[in-house]
Design a protein around this motif. Structure first.
Motif, PDB file in Angstrom:
ATOM      1  N   THR A 197      17.046 -25.702  -0.037  1.00 33.37           N
ATOM      2  CA  THR A 197      17.440 -25.455  -1.418  1.00 33.37           C
ATOM      3  C   THR A 197      16.281 -24.826  -2.171  1.00 33.37           C
ATOM      4  OG1 THR A 197      18.879 -27.399  -1.345  1.00 33.37           O
ATOM      5  CG2 THR A 197      18.330 -26.546  -3.515  1.00 33.37           C
ATOM      6  N   LEU A 198      16.493 -23.607  -2.651  1.00 33.03           N
ATOM      7  CA  LEU A 198      15.493 -22.883  -3.432  1.00 33.03           C
ATOM      8  C   LEU A 198      16.172 -22.218  -4.611  1.00 33.03           C
ATOM      9  CD1 LEU A 198      13.612 -21.030  -0.590  1.00 33.03           C
ATOM     10  CD2 LEU A 198      12.695 -22.864  -1.978  1.00 33.03           C
ATOM     11  N   PRO A 199      15.698 -22.309  -5.804  1.00 32.90           N
ATOM     12  CA  PRO A 199      14.727 -23.307  -6.232  1.00 32.90           C
ATOM     13  C   PRO A 199      15.417 -24.654  -6.389  1.00 32.90           C
ATOM     14  CG  PRO A 199      15.453 -22.066  -8.139  1.00 32.90           C
ATOM     15  CD  PRO A 199      16.157 -21.471  -6.926  1.00 32.90           C
ATOM     16  N   SER A 200      14.619 -25.655  -6.684  1.00 31.32           N
ATOM     17  CA  SER A 200      15.152 -26.986  -6.917  1.00 31.32           C
ATOM     18  C   SER A 200      14.469 -27.562  -8.153  1.00 31.32           C
ATOM     19  CB  SER A 200      14.909 -27.871  -5.691  1.00 31.32           C
ATOM     20  OG  SER A 200      15.618 -29.083  -5.808  1.00 31.32           O
ATOM     21  N   THR A 201      14.891 -28.752  -8.554  1.00 30.92           N
ATOM     22  CA  THR A 201      14.321 -29.393  -9.732  1.00 30.92           C
ATOM     23  C   THR A 201      14.030 -30.862  -9.432  1.00 30.92           C
ATOM     24  OG1 THR A 201      16.433 -30.136 -10.628  1.00 30.92           O
ATOM     25  CG2 THR A 201      15.715 -27.895 -11.236  1.00 30.92           C
ATOM     26  N   VAL A 202      13.213 -31.460 -10.269  1.00 32.71           N
ATOM     27  CA  VAL A 202      12.939 -32.889 -10.129  1.00 32.71           C
ATOM     28  C   VAL A 202      14.231 -33.691 -10.319  1.00 32.71           C
ATOM     29  CG1 VAL A 202      11.729 -34.842 -11.197  1.00 32.71           C
ATOM     30  CG2 VAL A 202      10.493 -32.745 -10.684  1.00 32.71           C
ATOM     31  N   ARG A 203      15.099 -33.246 -11.215  1.00 33.07           N
ATOM     32  CA  ARG A 203      16.394 -33.949 -11.400  1.00 33.07           C
ATOM     33  C   ARG A 203      17.230 -33.902 -10.116  1.00 33.07           C
ATOM     34  NH1 ARG A 203      17.395 -35.803 -16.395  1.00 33.07           N
ATOM     35  NH2 ARG A 203      16.250 -34.870 -18.124  1.00 33.07           N
ATOM     36  N   GLN A 204      17.213 -32.772  -9.407  1.00 25.77           N
ATOM     37  CA  GLN A 204      17.922 -32.706  -8.122  1.00 25.77           C
ATOM     38  C   GLN A 204      17.300 -33.663  -7.119  1.00 25.77           C
ATOM     39  OE1 GLN A 204      17.670 -28.366  -7.627  1.00 25.77           O
ATOM     40  NE2 GLN A 204      19.881 -28.416  -7.254  1.00 25.77           N
ATOM     41  N   LEU A 205      15.963 -33.685  -7.053  1.00 24.55           N
ATOM     42  CA  LEU A 205      15.298 -34.632  -6.155  1.00 24.55           C
ATOM     43  C   LEU A 205      15.725 -36.053  -6.474  1.00 24.55           C
ATOM     44  CD1 LEU A 205      11.630 -33.252  -6.085  1.00 24.55           C
ATOM     45  CD2 LEU A 205      13.376 -33.021  -4.304  1.00 24.55           C
ATOM     46  N   LYS A 206      15.790 -36.383  -7.760  1.00 22.38           N
ATOM     47  CA  LYS A 206      16.196 -37.723  -8.177  1.00 22.38           C
ATOM     48  C   LYS A 206      17.623 -38.026  -7.730  1.00 22.38           C
ATOM     49  CE  LYS A 206      16.659 -40.820 -12.155  1.00 22.38           C
ATOM     50  NZ  LYS A 206      16.756 -41.921 -11.245  1.00 22.38           N
ATOM     51  N   VAL A 265      12.357 -40.944  -7.187  1.00 25.74           N
ATOM     52  CA  VAL A 265      12.007 -40.341  -8.467  1.00 25.74           C
ATOM     53  C   VAL A 265      12.490 -41.318  -9.531  1.00 25.74           C
ATOM     54  CG1 VAL A 265      12.317 -38.377 -10.028  1.00 25.74           C
ATOM     55  CG2 VAL A 265      12.257 -37.989  -7.551  1.00 25.74           C
ATOM     56  N   VAL A 266      11.579 -41.750 -10.373  1.00 28.33           N
ATOM     57  CA  VAL A 266      11.948 -42.718 -11.407  1.00 28.33           C
ATOM     58  C   VAL A 266      11.660 -42.142 -12.780  1.00 28.33           C
ATOM     59  CG1 VAL A 266      11.614 -44.736  -9.929  1.00 28.33           C
ATOM     60  CG2 VAL A 266       9.712 -43.895 -11.274  1.00 28.33           C
ATOM     61  N   GLU A 267      12.521 -42.503 -13.721  1.00 29.76           N
ATOM     62  CA  GLU A 267      12.293 -42.078 -15.097  1.00 29.76           C
ATOM     63  C   GLU A 267      11.118 -42.866 -15.657  1.00 29.76           C
ATOM     64  OE1 GLU A 267      15.585 -41.152 -17.676  1.00 29.76           O
ATOM     65  OE2 GLU A 267      16.951 -41.463 -15.980  1.00 29.76           O
ATOM     66  N   ASP A 268      10.318 -42.176 -16.472  1.00 25.81           N
ATOM     67  CA  ASP A 268       9.121 -42.769 -17.032  1.00 25.81           C
ATOM     68  C   ASP A 268       9.000 -42.299 -18.476  1.00 25.81           C
ATOM     69  OD1 ASP A 268       6.307 -44.021 -16.597  1.00 25.81           O
ATOM     70  OD2 ASP A 268       5.887 -42.018 -17.410  1.00 25.81           O
ATOM     71  N   GLN A 269       8.805 -43.230 -19.384  1.00 19.85           N
ATOM     72  CA  GLN A 269       8.764 -42.886 -20.799  1.00 19.85           C
ATOM     73  C   GLN A 269       7.618 -41.927 -21.134  1.00 19.85           C
ATOM     74  OE1 GLN A 269       8.907 -46.385 -23.227  1.00 19.85           O
ATOM     75  NE2 GLN A 269      10.390 -45.405 -24.558  1.00 19.85           N
ATOM     76  N   GLU A 270       6.478 -42.123 -20.515  1.00 18.46           N
ATOM     77  CA  GLU A 270       5.307 -41.295 -20.829  1.00 18.46           C
ATOM     78  C   GLU A 270       5.371 -39.915 -20.179  1.00 18.46           C
ATOM     79  OE1 GLU A 270       0.452 -41.305 -20.204  1.00 18.46           O
ATOM     80  OE2 GLU A 270       1.575 -43.150 -19.875  1.00 18.46           O
TER      81      GLU A 270
END
Length: 156
Positions: free
Chosen positions: A76-85, A114-119
């Motif tokens: 998969t190109l390109p990809s995103t962090v949301r896709q990884l999650k 991949v975890v959501e992080d407030q900072e």
């Protein structure tokens, strides 16, 4: 956003030489997906992938090796962090090419969570088979830093 279901259950390991990061990352992924250790040792997976000194391995042989083990793999190109999650939330590990140390060559590792992080927005958990510190096998990288290192250099 849908709730987290799981994460890929990866047991990180170190690569045994300087050319089998793809092989080691794929072996970790196969184990996480239920392939018995005896069938997907790094040595056995490397026989299928064909990684070689000073050459490493290309994506096509890695995809073919995943198929050899009965797994479906997609480049998969390109990809995103949301896709990884989304993939890791389903328990699917993701082999990536990146350049964490800014070297002249790219490196393969395995994203397992991949975890959501407030900072930072997101934190990417990576089983890296060749972290410079020999006592470490996992990196936790903030999204912005991850994007700055998530690229593959053209082969020389």
């Amino acid at each position: 956003m849908a709730g987290k279901k799981a994460r890929a259950e990866v047991t990180p390991v170190r690569q045994q030489n300087q050319y089998n990061c793809v092989t080691t990352s794929l072996a970790m992924a196969l184990r996480a997906l239920g392939v018995p250790d005896s069938e997907c040792s790094v040595h056995r997976v490397n026989k299928v992938v064909g990684a070689m000194p000073l050459q490493g391995a290309a994506w096509e042989p890695m995809l073919a090796a995943a198929n050899h083990y009965g797994m479906r793999a997609t480049l998969t190109l390109p990809s995103t962090v949301r896709q990884l999650k989304s993939w890791t939330d389903e328990g699917k590990p993701v082999v990536i090419a990146w350049n964490p140390e800014g070297r002249e060559w790219s490196h393969a590792s395995l994203v397992f969570d991949v975890v959501e992080d407030q900072e930072h927005g997101f934190l990417v958990h990576i089983a890296d088979p060749n972290i410079p510190d020999p006592d470490e096998t996992v990196r936790v990288v903030p999204k912005k830093e991850f994007y700055s290192k998530w690229y593959e250099k053209a082969p020389q």
